[in-house]
Scaffold this motif. Structure first.
Motif, PDB file in Angstrom:
ATOM      1  N   ILE A 282       5.357  -0.578   1.572  1.00 16.78           N
ATOM      2  CA  ILE A 282       5.053   0.268   0.421  1.00 16.78           C
ATOM      3  C   ILE A 282       5.711  -0.318  -0.821  1.00 16.78           C
ATOM      4  O   ILE A 282       6.631  -1.140  -0.719  1.00 16.78           O
ATOM      5  N   PRO A 283       5.266   0.066  -2.034  1.00 15.66           N
ATOM      6  CA  PRO A 283       5.852  -0.489  -3.256  1.00 15.66           C
ATOM      7  C   PRO A 283       7.333  -0.160  -3.397  1.00 15.66           C
ATOM      8  O   PRO A 283       7.797   0.902  -2.957  1.00 15.66           O
ATOM      9  N   VAL A 284       8.055  -1.086  -4.028  1.00 15.43           N
ATOM     10  CA  VAL A 284       9.484  -0.913  -4.291  1.00 15.43           C
ATOM     11  C   VAL A 284       9.724  -1.042  -5.793  1.00 15.43           C
ATOM     12  O   VAL A 284       9.210  -1.961  -6.437  1.00 15.43           O
TER      13      VAL A 284
ATOM     14  N   VAL B 124       0.871  -1.177   0.000  1.00 11.43           N
ATOM     15  CA  VAL B 124       0.000   0.000   0.000  1.00 11.43           C
ATOM     16  C   VAL B 124       0.907   1.227   0.000  1.00 11.43           C
ATOM     17  O   VAL B 124       1.834   1.303   0.816  1.00 11.43           O
ATOM     18  N   PRO B 125       0.672   2.172  -0.936  1.00  7.30           N
ATOM     19  CA  PRO B 125      -0.465   2.370  -1.819  1.00  7.30           C
ATOM     20  C   PRO B 125      -0.636   1.283  -2.900  1.00  7.30           C
ATOM     21  O   PRO B 125       0.311   0.606  -3.269  1.00  7.30           O
ATOM     22  N   HIS B 126      -1.882   1.158  -3.346  1.00  8.87           N
ATOM     23  CA  HIS B 126      -2.200   0.408  -4.561  1.00  8.87           C
ATOM     24  C   HIS B 126      -1.759   1.320  -5.707  1.00  8.87           C
ATOM     25  O   HIS B 126      -2.424   2.285  -6.045  1.00  8.87           O
ATOM     26  N   MET B 127      -0.576   1.010  -6.245  1.00  8.73           N
ATOM     27  CA  MET B 127       0.051   1.925  -7.198  1.00  8.73           C
ATOM     28  C   MET B 127       0.423   1.160  -8.457  1.00  8.73           C
ATOM     29  O   MET B 127       1.322   0.311  -8.445  1.00  8.73           O
ATOM     30  N   GLY B 128      -0.270   1.444  -9.543  1.00  9.74           N
ATOM     31  CA  GLY B 128       0.048   0.785 -10.798  1.00  9.74           C
ATOM     32  C   GLY B 128      -1.198   0.507 -11.613  1.00  9.74           C
ATOM     33  O   GLY B 128      -2.250   1.136 -11.434  1.00  9.74           O
ATOM     34  N   TRP B 129      -1.087  -0.466 -12.499  1.00  6.92           N
ATOM     35  CA  TRP B 129      -2.111  -0.728 -13.505  1.00  6.92           C
ATOM     36  C   TRP B 129      -2.955  -1.936 -13.118  1.00  6.92           C
ATOM     37  O   TRP B 129      -2.439  -2.992 -12.807  1.00  6.92           O
ATOM     38  N   ASN B 130      -4.275  -1.746 -13.182  1.00  6.62           N
ATOM     39  CA  ASN B 130      -5.211  -2.805 -12.834  1.00  6.62           C
ATOM     40  C   ASN B 130      -6.421  -2.698 -13.755  1.00  6.62           C
ATOM     41  O   ASN B 130      -6.576  -1.697 -14.468  1.00  6.62           O
TER      42      ASN B 130
ATOM     43  N   SER C 293      -4.053   4.976  -1.379  1.00  2.58           N
ATOM     44  CA  SER C 293      -3.930   4.158  -0.176  1.00  2.58           C
ATOM     45  C   SER C 293      -5.277   3.905   0.489  1.00  2.58           C
ATOM     46  O   SER C 293      -5.380   3.055   1.369  1.00  2.58           O
ATOM     47  N   TYR C 294      -6.285   4.653   0.084  1.00  3.05           N
ATOM     48  CA  TYR C 294      -7.615   4.558   0.667  1.00  3.05           C
ATOM     49  C   TYR C 294      -8.624   4.281  -0.443  1.00  3.05           C
ATOM     50  O   TYR C 294      -8.418   4.695  -1.595  1.00  3.05           O
TER      51      TYR C 294
ATOM     52  N   GLU D 176       9.214   5.259   5.226  1.00  4.11           N
ATOM     53  CA  GLU D 176       7.827   4.794   5.238  1.00  4.11           C
ATOM     54  C   GLU D 176       7.099   5.320   6.468  1.00  4.11           C
ATOM     55  O   GLU D 176       5.945   5.762   6.380  1.00  4.11           O
ATOM     56  N   GLN D 177       7.742   5.292   7.629  1.00  2.55           N
ATOM     57  CA  GLN D 177       7.111   5.799   8.851  1.00  2.55           C
ATOM     58  C   GLN D 177       6.778   7.284   8.724  1.00  2.55           C
ATOM     59  O   GLN D 177       5.773   7.752   9.279  1.00  2.55           O
ATOM     60  N   LEU D 178       7.596   8.026   7.987  1.00  4.30           N
ATOM     61  CA  LEU D 178       7.397   9.469   7.850  1.00  4.30           C
ATOM     62  C   LEU D 178       6.371   9.832   6.778  1.00  4.30           C
ATOM     63  O   LEU D 178       5.984  11.001   6.674  1.00  4.30           O
ATOM     64  N   GLY D 179       5.954   8.852   5.979  1.00  6.46           N
ATOM     65  CA  GLY D 179       4.896   9.133   5.016  1.00  6.46           C
ATOM     66  C   GLY D 179       5.214   8.884   3.565  1.00  6.46           C
ATOM     67  O   GLY D 179       4.386   9.169   2.692  1.00  6.46           O
ATOM     68  N   ALA D 180       6.399   8.365   3.252  1.00  4.89           N
ATOM     69  CA  ALA D 180       6.727   8.066   1.854  1.00  4.89           C
ATOM     70  C   ALA D 180       5.832   6.945   1.337  1.00  4.89           C
ATOM     71  O   ALA D 180       5.430   6.052   2.090  1.00  4.89           O
ATOM     72  N   GLY D 181       5.545   6.980   0.032  1.00  3.71           N
ATOM     73  CA  GLY D 181       4.651   5.992  -0.552  1.00  3.71           C
ATOM     74  C   GLY D 181       5.305   5.003  -1.475  1.00  3.71           C
ATOM     75  O   GLY D 181       4.651   4.056  -1.938  1.00  3.71           O
ATOM     76  N   GLU D 182       6.602   5.171  -1.770  1.00  2.00           N
ATOM     77  CA  GLU D 182       7.262   4.267  -2.716  1.00  2.00           C
ATOM     78  C   GLU D 182       8.772   4.403  -2.562  1.00  2.00           C
ATOM     79  O   GLU D 182       9.276   5.473  -2.187  1.00  2.00           O
ATOM     80  N   ILE D 183       9.493   3.313  -2.847  1.00  3.49           N
ATOM     81  CA  ILE D 183      10.953   3.301  -2.804  1.00  3.49           C
ATOM     82  C   ILE D 183      11.501   3.037  -4.198  1.00  3.49           C
ATOM     83  O   ILE D 183      11.092   2.065  -4.856  1.00  3.49           O
TER      84      ILE D 183
END
Length: 526
Positions: free
Chosen positions: A471-473, A115-121, A145-146, A436-443
């Protein structure tokens, strides 16, 4: 009259560009009365629920919006534009939404999925709608993410579902009011066609041909463009080996950024990442060439754009100070969908390790608070440091299959700053976890050791980091053959893989990568 509700949070330039690319003219909402004068209203957005509602309240837009919706006038919401139709959201407890659709937006609870749900679906249609008259089980771009859960109370609104751990509402519609959780303006040709259906006021429907029993999330293939000025002062795409971009004394020139980005879009790249490695990053808001690259690219490339390099607080030559959020604002307004933070994230992690928490002042926290976690990408540039035993260091180590120069059987991954020129006492695993703890959504996980080698991704590094975060990598550095992409997905489960030089030089076409992945049973966007 097509009116765009630009409430000041999130990249709306891409929506405006998509509308114009489809041959329609658009006007911006500039005051509350403009909402009631609109003939067709589009509400786009990427950002946090609370920040969006706060701005709508401050601008005086909430009551006119409710009146417009109550009159069943043509409305199309995108992402946050869908979520604010509900009563509220777990993202911002106590903040009321527009209350037009019963229910609350909930954070994904998806077990081992990122999470986030990030990408193609895909989307699975529940009923016919003019919006989806030409949709044929094609993938669309999501980043959130929601989500809105289907319930008996909102049954009359349910238009389409997408599966990510559990089904959620990816499209809602009742009468002339519709909204989607995905981003049509970032979903290539299929997204533009869906947007055209709304803009044209298309009322005809076709029988549902959507045959999906379950939707399928795709792995992403990302093209990366390292952009800097060469010795002649021209902005070019370059590529280094272990971050050295010079060849025979000259900066490698692999093409012009906008043209290359267009080529990758045409070839099927799922995202485009610009890494700004020019000296302009010392004063990023003065970097007009890079801002112009974003503006021009967003006019012709309708997949997500990420920009990295210089996203931090700074003081210009005149002594005027700017926050990291000020810088991010300008890049988002110029066409970026996500911001990549590199060296500044390392400094933030060092402060976190010293203090034991974040204080809200970091670029990560500031940007995530306004634009949402999904807008913040952390770019990590580690190199291997070999040790004989895990006891020799406080850092997270792995038992390596490629021993060190003196036969060392373990290594840790030291984070670097300043383009790999300076190492710090922070390892990649702890940096990713802290961010990630600070709020990042992707690596975005690079590797100095593998960069430019063509030897394949560093699976030990990628596995260690991906296991440490939820989170996504994005795997980066080292791809040289199509099999390297299937290897990294199979071995680590990461959501995306990125390459640069092999795409620039046409050594490995993007289409060949995707064909290979499908042959290996790995879901991709066609």
């Amino acid at each position: 009259m097509i009116s765009l509700l630009d409430y000041g949070a999130g990249n709306v330039r891409s929506v405006r560009n998509a509308i114009q690319a489809l041959g329609f003219s658009v006007t911006d909402i500039t005051c509350p009365d403009d909402i009631l004068r609109a003939e067709r209203l589009i509400f786009p957005g990427v950002g946090a629920f609370g920040a969006a509602m706060e701005r709508l309240q401050r601008l005086g837009y909430v009551e006119p919006l409710k009146e417009y919706l109550a009159a069943n006038r043509p409305f199309f919401g995108i992402c946050i534009g869908l979520q604010v139709l509900f009563d509220g959201s777990e993202e911002s407890p106590g903040v009321a939404g527009l209350g037009f659709i019963p229910g609350h937006i909930r954070r994904f609870d998806v077990g081992s999925l990122s999470v986030p749900h990030m990408g193609w679906n895909d989307v699975r249609l529940a009923r016919e709608s003019p919006l989806f008259a030409n949709y044929r089980d094609e993938k669309l771009y999501f980043v959130h993410s929601y989500c809105a859960a289907p319930t008996p109370e909102n049954a009359e609104w349910q238009l389409a579902f997408t599966d990510y751990g559990a089904p959620f509402l990816s499209a809602v519609q009742r009468g002339n009011i519709a909204a989607v959780q995905f981003h049509p303006e970032k979903s290539g040709a299929v997204g533009l066609q869906l947007l055209r259906q709304f803009l044209a006021g298309e009322n005809t429907t076709k029988p549902i041909t959507n045959s999906l029993q379950q939707t399928h999330f795709a792995k992403r293939i990302i093209a990366c463009l390292d952009v800097r000025t060469n010795d002649a002062g021209d902005l070019v795409v370059t590529k280094g080996d272990q971050y050295d971009v010079r060849e025979l004394g000259e900066v490698r020139n692999l093409g012009k950024p906008v043209e290359l980005a267009q080529r990758y879009y045409d070839e099927g790249a799922d995202e485009i990442t610009f890494l700004n490695i020019t000296a302009f990053r010392d004063f990023p808001l003065a970097d007009q060439p890079m801002l112009e690259v974003l503006r021009r690219t967003s006019e012709r490339v309708f997949v997500p754009l990420t920009i990295g390099g210089g996203i931090r607080a700074f003081t210009d030559a005149s002594g005027k100070s700017y926050s990291a959020l000020d810088v991010a604002d300008e890049y988002f307004r110029s066409g970026a969908d996500k911001i990549s933070i590199g060296s500044d994230a390392v400094a933030t992690a060092e402060n976190y390790l010293e203090c034991g928490n974040g204080d809200g002042s970091s670029a990560i926290e500031q940007i995530a608070r306004v634009y949402g976690n999904q807008a913040v990408v952390i770019s990590i540039d580690p190199r291997r440091v070999y040790v004989n035993s895990p006891d020799d260091t406080r850092h997270h180590t792995v038992a390596t299959t490629t021993p060190g120069p003196h036969g060392e059987g373990y290594c840790w991954f030291q984070c670097t700053i300043k383009g790999g020129r300076e190492g710090r006492d922070v390892d990649a695993v702890e940096l990713a976890w802290i961010c990630e703890q600070l709020g990042a959504g992707e690596i975005l996980l690079n590797s100095i050791d593998r960069d430019g080698t063509g030897a394949g991704f560093d699976l030990e590094l990628i596995g260690a980091v991906s296991q440490a975060v939820t989170i996504p990598v994005i795997a980066s550095s080292g791809a040289g053959q199509v099999k390297h992409f299937s290897e990294v997905f199979a071995a680590t489960g990461v959501e995306a893989a990125l390459a640069a030089g092999i795409f620039h030089r046409r050594e490995v076409p993007i289409a060949a990568v995707k064909t290979h992945l499908r042959e290996q049973g790995i879901e991709t966007r066609v």
